[in-house]
Design a protein around this motif. Structure first.
Motif, PDB file in Angstrom:
ATOM      1  N   ARG A  60       1.700  11.264  -5.918  1.00  0.00           N
ATOM      2  CA  ARG A  60       0.768  10.763  -6.938  1.00  0.00           C
ATOM      3  C   ARG A  60      -0.640  11.151  -6.523  1.00  0.00           C
ATOM      4  NH1 ARG A  60       2.984   6.818  -4.312  1.00  0.00           N
ATOM      5  NH2 ARG A  60       4.243   6.114  -6.041  1.00  0.00           N
ATOM      6  N   ALA A  61      -1.527  11.208  -7.488  1.00  0.00           N
ATOM      7  CA  ALA A  61      -2.927  11.493  -7.216  1.00  0.00           C
ATOM      8  C   ALA A  61      -3.686  10.172  -7.089  1.00  0.00           C
ATOM      9  CB  ALA A  61      -3.514  12.333  -8.346  1.00  0.00           C
ATOM     10  N   GLY A  62      -4.760  10.187  -6.342  1.00  0.00           N
ATOM     11  CA  GLY A  62      -5.588   8.990  -6.209  1.00  0.00           C
ATOM     12  C   GLY A  62      -6.348   9.001  -4.907  1.00  0.00           C
ATOM     13  N   GLN A  63      -6.764   7.806  -4.508  1.00  0.00           N
ATOM     14  CA  GLN A  63      -7.539   7.645  -3.285  1.00  0.00           C
ATOM     15  C   GLN A  63      -6.692   6.936  -2.232  1.00  0.00           C
ATOM     16  OE1 GLN A  63     -11.016   5.034  -3.413  1.00  0.00           O
ATOM     17  NE2 GLN A  63     -12.161   6.667  -2.376  1.00  0.00           N
ATOM     18  N   VAL A  64      -6.731   7.452  -1.007  1.00  0.00           N
ATOM     19  CA  VAL A  64      -6.012   6.824   0.101  1.00  0.00           C
ATOM     20  C   VAL A  64      -6.718   5.509   0.432  1.00  0.00           C
ATOM     21  CG1 VAL A  64      -5.285   7.061   2.508  1.00  0.00           C
ATOM     22  CG2 VAL A  64      -5.286   9.067   0.999  1.00  0.00           C
ATOM     23  N   THR A  65      -5.973   4.397   0.331  1.00  0.00           N
ATOM     24  CA  THR A  65      -6.566   3.088   0.607  1.00  0.00           C
ATOM     25  C   THR A  65      -6.105   2.495   1.938  1.00  0.00           C
ATOM     26  OG1 THR A  65      -4.846   1.983  -0.686  1.00  0.00           O
ATOM     27  CG2 THR A  65      -6.896   2.535  -1.831  1.00  0.00           C
ATOM     28  N   ARG A  66      -4.958   2.961   2.450  1.00  0.00           N
ATOM     29  CA  ARG A  66      -4.454   2.488   3.751  1.00  0.00           C
ATOM     30  C   ARG A  66      -3.692   3.608   4.422  1.00  0.00           C
ATOM     31  NH1 ARG A  66      -0.618  -2.472   3.527  1.00  0.00           N
ATOM     32  NH2 ARG A  66       0.507  -1.035   2.197  1.00  0.00           N
ATOM     33  N   VAL A  67      -3.872   3.758   5.724  1.00  0.00           N
ATOM     34  CA  VAL A  67      -3.033   4.635   6.543  1.00  0.00           C
ATOM     35  C   VAL A  67      -2.379   3.722   7.565  1.00  0.00           C
ATOM     36  CG1 VAL A  67      -2.955   6.596   8.112  1.00  0.00           C
ATOM     37  CG2 VAL A  67      -4.537   6.630   6.168  1.00  0.00           C
ATOM     38  N   LEU A  68      -1.058   3.632   7.518  1.00  0.00           N
ATOM     39  CA  LEU A  68      -0.327   2.642   8.313  1.00  0.00           C
ATOM     40  C   LEU A  68       0.243   3.196   9.614  1.00  0.00           C
ATOM     41  CD1 LEU A  68       1.541   1.100   5.262  1.00  0.00           C
ATOM     42  CD2 LEU A  68      -0.469   0.182   6.410  1.00  0.00           C
ATOM     43  N   VAL A  69       0.128   4.499   9.844  1.00  0.00           N
ATOM     44  CA  VAL A  69       0.700   5.117  11.045  1.00  0.00           C
ATOM     45  C   VAL A  69      -0.321   6.055  11.672  1.00  0.00           C
ATOM     46  CG1 VAL A  69       3.084   4.951  10.221  1.00  0.00           C
ATOM     47  CG2 VAL A  69       1.733   6.991   9.691  1.00  0.00           C
ATOM     48  N   ALA A  70      -0.043   6.436  12.912  1.00  0.00           N
ATOM     49  CA  ALA A  70      -0.895   7.367  13.651  1.00  0.00           C
ATOM     50  C   ALA A  70       0.000   8.371  14.378  1.00  0.00           C
ATOM     51  CB  ALA A  70      -1.751   6.597  14.654  1.00  0.00           C
ATOM     52  N   PRO A  71      -0.548   9.508  14.784  1.00  0.00           N
ATOM     53  CA  PRO A  71       0.256  10.462  15.545  1.00  0.00           C
ATOM     54  C   PRO A  71       0.901   9.794  16.760  1.00  0.00           C
ATOM     55  CG  PRO A  71      -1.790  11.486  14.872  1.00  0.00           C
ATOM     56  CD  PRO A  71      -1.897  10.010  14.522  1.00  0.00           C
ATOM     57  N   GLY A  72       2.177  10.104  16.946  1.00  0.00           N
ATOM     58  CA  GLY A  72       2.944   9.527  18.051  1.00  0.00           C
ATOM     59  C   GLY A  72       3.769   8.322  17.655  1.00  0.00           C
ATOM     60  N   ASP A  73       3.491   7.729  16.483  1.00  0.00           N
ATOM     61  CA  ASP A  73       4.258   6.562  16.028  1.00  0.00           C
ATOM     62  C   ASP A  73       5.663   6.976  15.597  1.00  0.00           C
ATOM     63  OD1 ASP A  73       2.030   4.980  16.400  1.00  0.00           O
ATOM     64  OD2 ASP A  73       1.653   4.645  14.255  1.00  0.00           O
ATOM     65  N   ALA A  74       6.653   6.196  15.980  1.00  0.00           N
ATOM     66  CA  ALA A  74       8.019   6.375  15.492  1.00  0.00           C
ATOM     67  C   ALA A  74       8.150   5.622  14.174  1.00  0.00           C
ATOM     68  CB  ALA A  74       9.022   5.839  16.506  1.00  0.00           C
ATOM     69  N   VAL A  75       8.802   6.252  13.194  1.00  0.00           N
ATOM     70  CA  VAL A  75       8.984   5.631  11.878  1.00  0.00           C
ATOM     71  C   VAL A  75      10.448   5.704  11.480  1.00  0.00           C
ATOM     72  CG1 VAL A  75       6.638   6.138  11.115  1.00  0.00           C
ATOM     73  CG2 VAL A  75       8.452   7.766  10.614  1.00  0.00           C
ATOM     74  N   GLU A  76      10.840   4.783  10.600  1.00  0.00           N
ATOM     75  CA  GLU A  76      12.194   4.765  10.058  1.00  0.00           C
ATOM     76  C   GLU A  76      12.167   5.285   8.629  1.00  0.00           C
ATOM     77  OE1 GLU A  76      13.936   0.893  10.256  1.00  0.00           O
ATOM     78  OE2 GLU A  76      13.452   0.635  12.365  1.00  0.00           O
ATOM     79  N   GLY A  77      13.275   5.808   8.158  1.00  0.00           N
ATOM     80  CA  GLY A  77      13.370   6.233   6.772  1.00  0.00           C
ATOM     81  C   GLY A  77      13.068   5.066   5.837  1.00  0.00           C
ATOM     82  N   GLY A  78      12.236   5.310   4.822  1.00  0.00           N
ATOM     83  CA  GLY A  78      11.875   4.277   3.871  1.00  0.00           C
ATOM     84  C   GLY A  78      10.681   3.440   4.270  1.00  0.00           C
ATOM     85  N   GLN A  79      10.151   3.652   5.468  1.00  0.00           N
ATOM     86  CA  GLN A  79       8.996   2.878   5.952  1.00  0.00           C
ATOM     87  C   GLN A  79       7.738   3.354   5.236  1.00  0.00           C
ATOM     88  OE1 GLN A  79       8.581   2.795  10.219  1.00  0.00           O
ATOM     89  NE2 GLN A  79       6.368   2.498  10.099  1.00  0.00           N
ATOM     90  N   PRO A  80       6.883   2.430   4.773  1.00  0.00           N
ATOM     91  CA  PRO A  80       5.596   2.838   4.189  1.00  0.00           C
ATOM     92  C   PRO A  80       4.716   3.523   5.237  1.00  0.00           C
ATOM     93  CG  PRO A  80       6.106   0.564   3.597  1.00  0.00           C
ATOM     94  CD  PRO A  80       7.102   0.980   4.650  1.00  0.00           C
ATOM     95  N   LEU A  81       4.120   4.656   4.854  1.00  0.00           N
ATOM     96  CA  LEU A  81       3.256   5.421   5.743  1.00  0.00           C
ATOM     97  C   LEU A  81       1.786   5.274   5.390  1.00  0.00           C
ATOM     98  CD1 LEU A  81       5.381   8.679   5.749  1.00  0.00           C
ATOM     99  CD2 LEU A  81       5.369   6.888   7.502  1.00  0.00           C
ATOM    100  N   LEU A  82       1.507   5.269   4.088  1.00  0.00           N
ATOM    101  CA  LEU A  82       0.145   5.116   3.609  1.00  0.00           C
ATOM    102  C   LEU A  82       0.184   4.683   2.155  1.00  0.00           C
ATOM    103  CD1 LEU A  82      -0.554   7.789   1.682  1.00  0.00           C
ATOM    104  CD2 LEU A  82      -0.765   8.866   3.886  1.00  0.00           C
ATOM    105  N   THR A  83      -0.965   4.270   1.646  1.00  0.00           N
ATOM    106  CA  THR A  83      -1.061   3.807   0.273  1.00  0.00           C
ATOM    107  C   THR A  83      -2.087   4.642  -0.472  1.00  0.00           C
ATOM    108  OG1 THR A  83      -0.524   1.548   0.946  1.00  0.00           O
ATOM    109  CG2 THR A  83      -1.500   1.811  -1.227  1.00  0.00           C
ATOM    110  N   ILE A  84      -1.722   5.059  -1.693  1.00  0.00           N
ATOM    111  CA  ILE A  84      -2.609   5.783  -2.587  1.00  0.00           C
ATOM    112  C   ILE A  84      -2.797   4.932  -3.826  1.00  0.00           C
ATOM    113  CG2 ILE A  84      -2.932   7.855  -3.981  1.00  0.00           C
ATOM    114  CD1 ILE A  84      -1.076   9.307  -1.967  1.00  0.00           C
ATOM    115  N   ALA A  85      -4.059   4.656  -4.184  1.00  0.00           N
ATOM    116  CA  ALA A  85      -4.340   3.845  -5.382  1.00  0.00           C
ATOM    117  C   ALA A  85      -5.002   4.689  -6.443  1.00  0.00           C
ATOM    118  CB  ALA A  85      -5.231   2.665  -5.013  1.00  0.00           C
TER     119      ALA A  85
END
Length: 85
Positions: A60-85
């Motif tokens: 989707r297009a928009g503005q990034v309002t949250r970044v929930l991860v950083a380089p080196g972070d382990a993530v699971e499938g389906g985990q929110p990574l960032l938010t675009i509003a």
């Protein structure tokens, strides 16, 4: 099956503007920051799983309002990574 509210991967429920990890892995690069405007198709970050690097692309297009991860972070499938509003 829903995870309980106390499980680590459900600390942030996915919202309408969230970009989710398509698979589990490790965050290699984060290409955007809060306040940045993105378009559909822009690369947001790169995940690595089983020695393969996979870009996370804006759906989707928009503005990034949250970044929930950083380089080196382990993530699971389906985990929110960032938010675009």
């Amino acid at each position: 099956r829903r995870r309980s509210a106390g499980s680590p991967s459900s600390s942030a429920a996915a919202g309408a503007g969230d970009e989710l990890a398509g698979m589990g892995g490790v965050v290699v690069e984060v290409d955007v920051k809060v306040g940045q405007t993105v378009a559909v198709g822009d690369r947001l970050m790169v995940l690595e799983a089983m020695k393969m690097k996979t870009p996370v692309i804006a759906t989707r297009a928009g503005q990034v309002t949250r970044v929930l991860v950083a380089p080196g972070d382990a993530v699971e499938g389906g985990q929110p990574l960032l938010t675009i509003a």
